[in-house]
Design a protein around this motif. Structure first.
Motif, PDB file in Angstrom:
ATOM      1  N   TYR A 144      -7.686 -39.575 -31.966  1.00 43.60           N
ATOM      2  CA  TYR A 144      -6.367 -38.943 -31.817  1.00 43.60           C
ATOM      3  C   TYR A 144      -6.436 -37.687 -30.950  1.00 43.60           C
ATOM      4  O   TYR A 144      -5.410 -37.245 -30.413  1.00 43.60           O
ATOM      5  N   LEU A 145      -7.627 -37.091 -30.828  1.00 40.12           N
ATOM      6  CA  LEU A 145      -7.780 -35.878 -30.028  1.00 40.12           C
ATOM      7  C   LEU A 145      -8.085 -36.171 -28.568  1.00 40.12           C
ATOM      8  O   LEU A 145      -8.072 -35.252 -27.735  1.00 40.12           O
ATOM      9  N   GLU A 146      -8.369 -37.427 -28.235  1.00 41.80           N
ATOM     10  CA  GLU A 146      -8.711 -37.749 -26.855  1.00 41.80           C
ATOM     11  C   GLU A 146      -7.557 -37.554 -25.870  1.00 41.80           C
ATOM     12  O   GLU A 146      -7.767 -36.990 -24.783  1.00 41.80           O
ATOM     13  N   PRO A 147      -6.345 -38.003 -26.162  1.00 43.73           N
ATOM     14  CA  PRO A 147      -5.251 -37.757 -25.201  1.00 43.73           C
ATOM     15  C   PRO A 147      -5.041 -36.278 -24.888  1.00 43.73           C
ATOM     16  O   PRO A 147      -4.956 -35.912 -23.700  1.00 43.73           O
ATOM     17  N   PRO A 148      -4.984 -35.379 -25.898  1.00 49.14           N
ATOM     18  CA  PRO A 148      -4.832 -33.961 -25.526  1.00 49.14           C
ATOM     19  C   PRO A 148      -6.048 -33.402 -24.790  1.00 49.14           C
ATOM     20  O   PRO A 148      -5.904 -32.540 -23.919  1.00 49.14           O
ATOM     21  N   ARG A 149      -7.258 -33.878 -25.123  1.00 50.85           N
ATOM     22  CA  ARG A 149      -8.441 -33.393 -24.400  1.00 50.85           C
ATOM     23  C   ARG A 149      -8.375 -33.768 -22.927  1.00 50.85           C
ATOM     24  O   ARG A 149      -8.584 -32.915 -22.044  1.00 50.85           O
ATOM     25  N   ILE A 150      -8.102 -35.035 -22.636  1.00 51.53           N
ATOM     26  CA  ILE A 150      -8.056 -35.470 -21.239  1.00 51.53           C
ATOM     27  C   ILE A 150      -6.899 -34.799 -20.507  1.00 51.53           C
ATOM     28  O   ILE A 150      -7.032 -34.391 -19.346  1.00 51.53           O
ATOM     29  N   GLY A 151      -5.757 -34.657 -21.173  1.00 54.35           N
ATOM     30  CA  GLY A 151      -4.626 -33.981 -20.551  1.00 54.35           C
ATOM     31  C   GLY A 151      -4.940 -32.539 -20.202  1.00 54.35           C
ATOM     32  O   GLY A 151      -4.572 -32.047 -19.121  1.00 54.35           O
ATOM     33  N   TRP A 152      -5.631 -31.847 -21.086  1.00 57.80           N
ATOM     34  CA  TRP A 152      -6.018 -30.454 -20.844  1.00 57.80           C
ATOM     35  C   TRP A 152      -7.006 -30.360 -19.684  1.00 57.80           C
ATOM     36  O   TRP A 152      -6.847 -29.522 -18.794  1.00 57.80           O
ATOM     37  N   LEU A 153      -8.007 -31.240 -19.669  1.00 56.58           N
ATOM     38  CA  LEU A 153      -8.978 -31.221 -18.575  1.00 56.58           C
ATOM     39  C   LEU A 153      -8.317 -31.557 -17.235  1.00 56.58           C
ATOM     40  O   LEU A 153      -8.670 -30.976 -16.199  1.00 56.58           O
ATOM     41  N   ARG A 154      -7.356 -32.461 -17.256  1.00 58.61           N
ATOM     42  CA  ARG A 154      -6.648 -32.822 -16.021  1.00 58.61           C
ATOM     43  C   ARG A 154      -5.848 -31.630 -15.498  1.00 58.61           C
ATOM     44  O   ARG A 154      -5.838 -31.357 -14.290  1.00 58.61           O
ATOM     45  N   ARG A 155      -5.188 -30.905 -16.388  1.00 56.64           N
ATOM     46  CA  ARG A 155      -4.406 -29.744 -15.956  1.00 56.64           C
ATOM     47  C   ARG A 155      -5.300 -28.655 -15.368  1.00 56.64           C
ATOM     48  O   ARG A 155      -4.934 -28.017 -14.378  1.00 56.64           O
ATOM     49  N   ARG A 156      -6.470 -28.446 -15.954  1.00 57.96           N
ATOM     50  CA  ARG A 156      -7.414 -27.468 -15.417  1.00 57.96           C
ATOM     51  C   ARG A 156      -7.891 -27.887 -14.020  1.00 57.96           C
ATOM     52  O   ARG A 156      -7.997 -27.070 -13.106  1.00 57.96           O
ATOM     53  N   PHE A 157      -8.170 -29.164 -13.894  1.00 59.72           N
ATOM     54  CA  PHE A 157      -8.646 -29.702 -12.614  1.00 59.72           C
ATOM     55  C   PHE A 157      -7.575 -29.548 -11.533  1.00 59.72           C
ATOM     56  O   PHE A 157      -7.847 -29.078 -10.419  1.00 59.72           O
ATOM     57  N   ASP A 158      -6.331 -29.910 -11.847  1.00 56.58           N
ATOM     58  CA  ASP A 158      -5.241 -29.811 -10.877  1.00 56.58           C
ATOM     59  C   ASP A 158      -4.966 -28.361 -10.493  1.00 56.58           C
ATOM     60  O   ASP A 158      -4.687 -28.058  -9.317  1.00 56.58           O
ATOM     61  N   ALA A 159      -5.045 -27.449 -11.493  1.00 60.13           N
ATOM     62  CA  ALA A 159      -4.783 -26.033 -11.205  1.00 60.13           C
ATOM     63  C   ALA A 159      -5.849 -25.457 -10.277  1.00 60.13           C
ATOM     64  O   ALA A 159      -5.540 -24.711  -9.342  1.00 60.13           O
ATOM     65  N   ALA A 160      -7.103 -25.810 -10.516  1.00 59.59           N
ATOM     66  CA  ALA A 160      -8.186 -25.313  -9.653  1.00 59.59           C
ATOM     67  C   ALA A 160      -8.052 -25.851  -8.234  1.00 59.59           C
ATOM     68  O   ALA A 160      -8.253 -25.121  -7.257  1.00 59.59           O
TER      69      ALA A 160
END
Length: 283
Positions: free
Chosen positions: A222-238
């Motif tokens: 259940y924690l995988e969708p928020p984890r991947i979403g958070w990592l994606r947002r960090r990647f896009d912001a950088a």
């Protein structure tokens, strides 16, 4: 390693009830950090920093770095208050845990014990676990947009880890998963303790099967969708800022977990309720 306390509270009743609004305490620090007991509070002391006091009645559970120095009195006070303590390395590996007296709600415990006494009880439990894992993994992979062929637990895990490494690198992907898994494990262990699994019986925490380990694995999906979403947002912001991608920090991972505390609690209770209903039908 598991630390099971033999400490007996002065009162004969179960451990003190933890208030519903109590919060987890995270102590991630260096070797100069010490935890002592100051009357009815934990005192966190660091060199060249002001002492911090955390009232025991406001603490739900403690997630501590293995580098933190604990006094025996502080650990025993946590045991008396029903506060579990887990010690985690910098990489998220669980080194030890302290289990307080179990709670009085032991219906799940008795049902589980009855199942383990039945012929092939362990095999039946593993079938329930496999079905539950497949169902929750399918949900998580669907939320993340995984292809149909990657929505079972084995292929789904590989696909999710590939996504994590794309957005955070190999080390970042592995560390965030390990950190979240240790947080999910601690929540599950504390919840099971409330349901009767504690130091008086190690069933569910050690040996085979280990409910804390198995149910934390289900919760982790259940924690995988928020984890991947958070990592994606960090990647896009950088990338948008043309900045180098930095490794995720443990503190940021904790904030991600805590930002979903209510949802994590609901999902975790849904899992144990599902197990309870199944045990009722089986026993």
């Amino acid at each position: 390693m598991m630390v099971s306390t033999l400490y007996q509270p002065r009162q004969p009743e179960p451990a003190a009830r933890i208030p519903d609004d109590a919060r987890p305490l995270y102590i991630a620090a260096g070797s100069d950090t010490r935890v002592r007991l100051d009357r009815r509070a934990l005192s966190v002391q660091r060199e060249a920093r002001a002492e911090q006091l955390f009232p025991l009645q406001r603490i739900a559970r403690v997630h501590s770095s293995t580098l933190v120095q604990w006094s025996t009195e502080a650990l025993l006070a946590c045991a008396e208050r029903g506060i579990s303590v887990i010690f985690v390395s910098d990489d998220g590996d669980i080194a030890a845990r302290l289990l307080p007296r179990p709670g009085a709600r032991d219906e799940l415990l008795h049902r589980f014990q009855d199942l383990m006494l039945l012929p092939h009880g362990l095999d039946r439990y593993h079938r329930w676990l496999g079905i539950s894992r497949a169902r929750i993994a399918y949900w998580a992979c669907s939320r993340l947009g995984a292809p149909d062929a990657a929505r079972d637990p084995r292929n789904g895990r590989a696909w999710i880890e590939h996504q994590a490494q794309q957005y955070a690198g190999r080390r970042g992907g592995e560390r965030t998963r390990q950190w979240l898994r240790s947080l999910a494990y601690q929540w599950t262990a504390a919840h099971l303790n409330h349901l009767g699994f504690g130091r008086n019986n190690e069933l569910g925490h050690a040996g085979e099967p280990s409910l804390a380990r198995d149910l934390a694995e289900l919760l982790m999906w259940y924690l995988e969708p928020p984890r991947i979403g958070w990592l994606r947002r960090r990647f896009d912001a950088a990338r948008h800022r043309a900045e180098p991608l930095r490794l995720p920090r443990h503190a940021d991972t904790v904030r991600l977990f805590e930002s979903r505390a209510a949802r994590v609690g609901k999902r975790g209770r849904d899992i144990t309720n599902s197990l309870h209903r199944w045990l009722v039908s089986e026993t």
